[in-house]
Write a protein that holds these residues in place. Structure first.
Motif, PDB file in Angstrom:
ATOM      1  N   ALA A 171      -2.676  66.671  -2.633  1.00 43.96           N
ATOM      2  CA  ALA A 171      -3.329  65.566  -1.926  1.00 43.96           C
ATOM      3  C   ALA A 171      -4.798  65.429  -2.306  1.00 43.96           C
ATOM      4  N   GLN A 172      -5.420  66.497  -2.788  1.00 39.69           N
ATOM      5  CA  GLN A 172      -6.827  66.428  -3.161  1.00 39.69           C
ATOM      6  C   GLN A 172      -7.063  65.479  -4.338  1.00 39.69           C
ATOM      7  N   GLN A 173      -6.012  65.195  -5.087  1.00 39.91           N
ATOM      8  CA  GLN A 173      -6.146  64.274  -6.214  1.00 39.91           C
ATOM      9  C   GLN A 173      -6.438  62.844  -5.755  1.00 39.91           C
ATOM     10  N   LYS A 174      -6.144  62.538  -4.504  1.00 40.62           N
ATOM     11  CA  LYS A 174      -6.361  61.189  -3.995  1.00 40.62           C
ATOM     12  C   LYS A 174      -7.783  60.945  -3.521  1.00 40.62           C
ATOM     13  N   SER A 175      -8.581  62.001  -3.411  1.00 36.61           N
ATOM     14  CA  SER A 175      -9.917  61.808  -2.839  1.00 36.61           C
ATOM     15  C   SER A 175     -11.029  62.565  -3.552  1.00 36.61           C
ATOM     16  N   SER A 176     -10.703  63.598  -4.314  1.00 36.32           N
ATOM     17  CA  SER A 176     -11.734  64.476  -4.858  1.00 36.32           C
ATOM     18  C   SER A 176     -12.309  64.018  -6.198  1.00 36.32           C
ATOM     19  N   GLY A 177     -11.567  63.162  -6.912  1.00 31.45           N
ATOM     20  CA  GLY A 177     -11.982  62.801  -8.259  1.00 31.45           C
ATOM     21  C   GLY A 177     -11.498  63.777  -9.312  1.00 31.45           C
ATOM     22  N   TYR A 178     -10.789  64.804  -8.902  1.00 30.02           N
ATOM     23  CA  TYR A 178     -10.232  65.801  -9.817  1.00 30.02           C
ATOM     24  C   TYR A 178      -8.711  65.636  -9.900  1.00 30.02           C
ATOM     25  N   MET A 179      -8.150  65.925 -11.074  1.00 30.51           N
ATOM     26  CA  MET A 179      -6.712  65.827 -11.288  1.00 30.51           C
ATOM     27  C   MET A 179      -6.175  67.140 -11.845  1.00 30.51           C
ATOM     28  N   LYS A 180      -4.917  67.440 -11.525  1.00 32.98           N
ATOM     29  CA  LYS A 180      -4.285  68.639 -12.076  1.00 32.98           C
ATOM     30  C   LYS A 180      -3.822  68.372 -13.505  1.00 32.98           C
ATOM     31  N   LEU A 181      -4.088  69.325 -14.366  1.00 34.72           N
ATOM     32  CA  LEU A 181      -3.675  69.212 -15.760  1.00 34.72           C
ATOM     33  C   LEU A 181      -2.166  69.029 -15.852  1.00 34.72           C
ATOM     34  N   SER A 182      -1.419  69.792 -15.080  1.00 37.77           N
ATOM     35  CA  SER A 182       0.046  69.720 -15.141  1.00 37.77           C
ATOM     36  C   SER A 182       0.551  68.333 -14.798  1.00 37.77           C
ATOM     37  N   TYR A 183      -0.104  67.677 -13.846  1.00 33.37           N
ATOM     38  CA  TYR A 183       0.323  66.339 -13.442  1.00 33.37           C
ATOM     39  C   TYR A 183       0.004  65.313 -14.523  1.00 33.37           C
ATOM     40  N   VAL A 184      -1.177  65.392 -15.097  1.00 26.74           N
ATOM     41  CA  VAL A 184      -1.554  64.465 -16.167  1.00 26.74           C
ATOM     42  C   VAL A 184      -0.600  64.599 -17.345  1.00 26.74           C
ATOM     43  N   VAL A 185      -0.279  65.826 -17.711  1.00 22.49           N
ATOM     44  CA  VAL A 185       0.655  66.063 -18.819  1.00 22.49           C
ATOM     45  C   VAL A 185       2.033  65.496 -18.487  1.00 22.49           C
ATOM     46  N   ASP A 186       2.478  65.686 -17.257  1.00 23.03           N
ATOM     47  CA  ASP A 186       3.789  65.180 -16.847  1.00 23.03           C
ATOM     48  C   ASP A 186       3.849  63.659 -16.918  1.00 23.03           C
ATOM     49  N   VAL A 187       2.816  62.986 -16.447  1.00 23.08           N
ATOM     50  CA  VAL A 187       2.784  61.520 -16.499  1.00 23.08           C
ATOM     51  C   VAL A 187       2.795  61.052 -17.954  1.00 23.08           C
ATOM     52  N   ALA A 188       2.021  61.715 -18.802  1.00 22.25           N
ATOM     53  CA  ALA A 188       1.987  61.345 -20.216  1.00 22.25           C
ATOM     54  C   ALA A 188       3.367  61.503 -20.852  1.00 22.25           C
ATOM     55  N   LYS A 189       4.063  62.567 -20.516  1.00 20.58           N
ATOM     56  CA  LYS A 189       5.415  62.775 -21.057  1.00 20.58           C
ATOM     57  C   LYS A 189       6.358  61.676 -20.593  1.00 20.58           C
ATOM     58  N   GLN A 190       6.251  61.290 -19.326  1.00 19.01           N
ATOM     59  CA  GLN A 190       7.086  60.198 -18.808  1.00 19.01           C
ATOM     60  C   GLN A 190       6.833  58.892 -19.556  1.00 19.01           C
ATOM     61  N   ALA A 191       5.613  58.738 -20.062  1.00 15.56           N
ATOM     62  CA  ALA A 191       5.236  57.508 -20.765  1.00 15.56           C
ATOM     63  C   ALA A 191       5.537  57.566 -22.261  1.00 15.56           C
ATOM     64  N   GLY A 192       6.106  58.679 -22.739  1.00 14.29           N
ATOM     65  CA  GLY A 192       6.495  58.764 -24.138  1.00 14.29           C
ATOM     66  C   GLY A 192       5.538  59.507 -25.041  1.00 14.29           C
ATOM     67  N   PHE A 193       4.763  60.430 -24.455  1.00 17.01           N
ATOM     68  CA  PHE A 193       3.825  61.225 -25.235  1.00 17.01           C
ATOM     69  C   PHE A 193       4.222  62.699 -25.268  1.00 17.01           C
ATOM     70  N   GLU A 194       3.736  63.371 -26.290  1.00 17.58           N
ATOM     71  CA  GLU A 194       3.866  64.822 -26.423  1.00 17.58           C
ATOM     72  C   GLU A 194       2.474  65.441 -26.462  1.00 17.58           C
ATOM     73  N   LEU A 195       2.244  66.478 -25.665  1.00 15.12           N
ATOM     74  CA  LEU A 195       0.964  67.189 -25.729  1.00 15.12           C
ATOM     75  C   LEU A 195       0.952  68.050 -26.981  1.00 15.12           C
ATOM     76  N   VAL A 196      -0.019  67.823 -27.861  1.00 18.38           N
ATOM     77  CA  VAL A 196      -0.074  68.584 -29.108  1.00 18.38           C
ATOM     78  C   VAL A 196      -1.175  69.630 -29.100  1.00 18.38           C
ATOM     79  N   ALA A 197      -2.195  69.452 -28.244  1.00 17.85           N
ATOM     80  CA  ALA A 197      -3.271  70.453 -28.173  1.00 17.85           C
ATOM     81  C   ALA A 197      -4.129  70.191 -26.945  1.00 17.85           C
ATOM     82  N   GLN A 198      -4.766  71.249 -26.469  1.00 21.90           N
ATOM     83  CA  GLN A 198      -5.770  71.110 -25.426  1.00 21.90           C
ATOM     84  C   GLN A 198      -6.937  72.018 -25.747  1.00 21.90           C
TER      85      GLN A 198
END
Length: 278
Positions: free
Chosen positions: A201-228
């Protein structure tokens, strides 16, 4: 996989010695020289230069693999902090699309920001070849012609889209990025990072996002994480502040109250993610 900057640079050298494509090497070297020139330009405001130590533009763009002849889309460029580096780098060889706020927005800040950016495009020679398009989750998604871009870049924007339009909005954004990219094209993301053990829930108000969630959304959109990378990491940042990420510089929304404390922390701890369109 997570790489430190030294590891990344070492890997780049090994790859070069192993016989990377010569044209790509030349283009990358040209891009790096152009990026350095843009960063060091006397036309950059001193306030922008002061943030280089937190935003690490040269190292970040090298990590994403920017080349001077690419077609690049910068998402929600705002006042143009990164645009003033990208535009001169690509000018004459590549193309920069600036997917700015929608022209039909009724939000005062968006209208003022867009007008200011368009003024730069019209009057600042560094921006003379920039193509301004529109972006907003769900409603304005045509950021560039389909399958035309080599690279899409977004800097510290993901939390805004999630806070405004929830998961649907964020997914629509990443799908728009995917649509604009060529097959195998690169999506570069820099975003304030929320520790994985925090409440979602902190993602809705803090301005910070979880890396795991961002990666998951990107995968749903047709991307592969190649490096971080930890290029933009800041271990001093706990991501736990009275007014979220805006407590820290450059906003310092607490005003003079404990300002020195937050200045000592510096800007936020950030994930730096490189995705490839499948």
């Amino acid at each position: 996989m997570k790489f430190g900057l030294k590891t990344l640079l070492t890997a780049a050298v090994v790859a070069a010695l192993a016989g990377c494509n010569a044209n790509n090497s030349v283009n990358t070297n040209q891009a790096n020289a152009a990026v350095v020139s843009a960063i060091q330009s006397s036309e950059r405001p001193e306030a922008h230069r002061a943030r280089d130590k937190y935003r690490n533009p040269l190292e970040t763009l090298e990590f994403f693999g920017l080349q001077s002849d690419m077609t690049v889309v910068e998402i929600t460029p705002g006042g143009g902090w990164y645009s003033e580096i990208l535009a001169p780098t690509l000018k004459g060889k590549g193309t920069l699309y600036a997917a700015h706020f929608p022209a039909d927005s009724e939000i005062g800040y968006y209208k003022k920001s867009l007008a200011s950016f368009k003024d730069k495009v019209a009057n600042d020679p560094r921006y003379s070849e920039v193509k301004v398009t529109e972006f907003f989750p769900v409603t304005h998604l045509d950021i560039a012609p389909a399958s035309s871009a080599d690279m899409v870049l977004t800097f510290r924007n993901v939390h805004n889209w999630y806070m405004q339009k929830d998961h649907e909005g964020l997914l629509s954004a990443f799908k728009a990025f995917n649509k604009a990219l060529k097959p195998g094209g690169i999506l570069g993301v820099v975003e304030h990072q929320l520790p994985e053990d925090r409440d979602d829930a902190q993602q809705k108000s803090s301005g910070y996002m979880k890396l795991s969630y961002v990666v998951d959304v990107a995968k749903q959109a047709g991307f592969e994480l190649v490096a971080q990378s930890d290029i933009n990491a800041n271990p001093k940042d706990s991501a736990d502040h009275p007014k979220g990420v805006w407590t820290l510089p450059p906003h310092l929304t607490m005003g003079e109250e404990q300002a020195e404390k937050y200045k000592a922390i510096g800007e936020s701890n950030r994930m730096t993610l490189k995705f490839k369109k499948l």
